[in-house]
Scaffold this active site. Sequence first.
Site, PDB file in Angstrom:
ATOM      1  CG  ASP A 250     -73.601  64.219   1.964  1.00 38.20           C
ATOM      2  OD1 ASP A 250     -73.523  65.091   2.850  1.00 38.20           O
ATOM      3  OD2 ASP A 250     -74.394  64.282   1.011  1.00 38.20           O
TER       4      ASP A 250
ATOM      5  CG  ASP B  30     -68.503  57.929   1.570  1.00 38.94           C
ATOM      6  OD1 ASP B  30     -68.943  58.334   0.465  1.00 38.94           O
ATOM      7  OD2 ASP B  30     -69.231  57.664   2.536  1.00 38.94           O
TER       8      ASP B  30
ATOM      9  CG  ASP C 131     -69.771  61.147  -2.474  1.00 38.78           C
ATOM     10  OD1 ASP C 131     -70.701  61.729  -3.047  1.00 38.78           O
ATOM     11  OD2 ASP C 131     -69.930  60.370  -1.516  1.00 38.78           O
TER      12      ASP C 131
END
Length: 257
Positions: free
Chosen positions: A13, A207, A11
């Site tokens: 961000d 995240d 990922d």
Amino acid sequence: MRQPAESWLTDMDGVLVHEDHAIPGAAEFLARLIERERRFLVLTNNSIFTPRDLSARLARSGLDVPERAIWTSALATAAFLSDQQPGGSAYVIGEAGMTTALHEVGYTLTDTAPDFVVLGETRTYSFEAITRAIRLILGGARFIATNPDVTGPSAEGPLPATGSVAALITAATRRQPYFVGKPNPMMFRSALNRIEAHSETTIMIGDRMDTDVVAGIEAGLDTILVLTGSTHPDDLDRFPYRPGRVLNSVADAIELI
């Protein structure tokens, strides 16, 4: 037992960057992937920007990611539509990331009897465009959305995102969209196809438990949750599934490459 990782999905961000700042260790992680000649893609649900735009954004943060190594929900959506109906047509609410991706797979953009209404991210949602989308869906166009995220980040606070506008259109049409981006594992499967990788030898780093990790599990990938984004250690017990590993940051994944 899983085989050693040959390919990596990560990922963007919360894993590599926060806003416009690189997360410590991200540059070294990417450099190790290149040094060891590992296939990799940086994934994002953001459909506003083209891979070239995002590559430039990451470069400003000190991260070297070529545009060919970026996979967005817009690209995944275009790949899905091209597979479903090659050479079709679409009415798009979105920006350059989405319209460019559809043009590149041979789609025609139109507001007259399109095959699909495609809802993506945009910084300026238009009531007129939403009204047009509603009428086209009621007229028979199939409803596709890039991702179900209801809010997006900004320096001033949360912004309404694709999922929120999709809910508005659904309330008016009683038609649910098909979401292509995370947590749909199709986003990861199309990414694997892009780099000719196999799920059994690929690791996904994210995240968020409710998008990155669950989609990675459903796509058959090994998963790593990093704690530099929106998921905190106390959140883990809320979910009935577990990532393969939990690391403090992407810096701790360098030794795994």
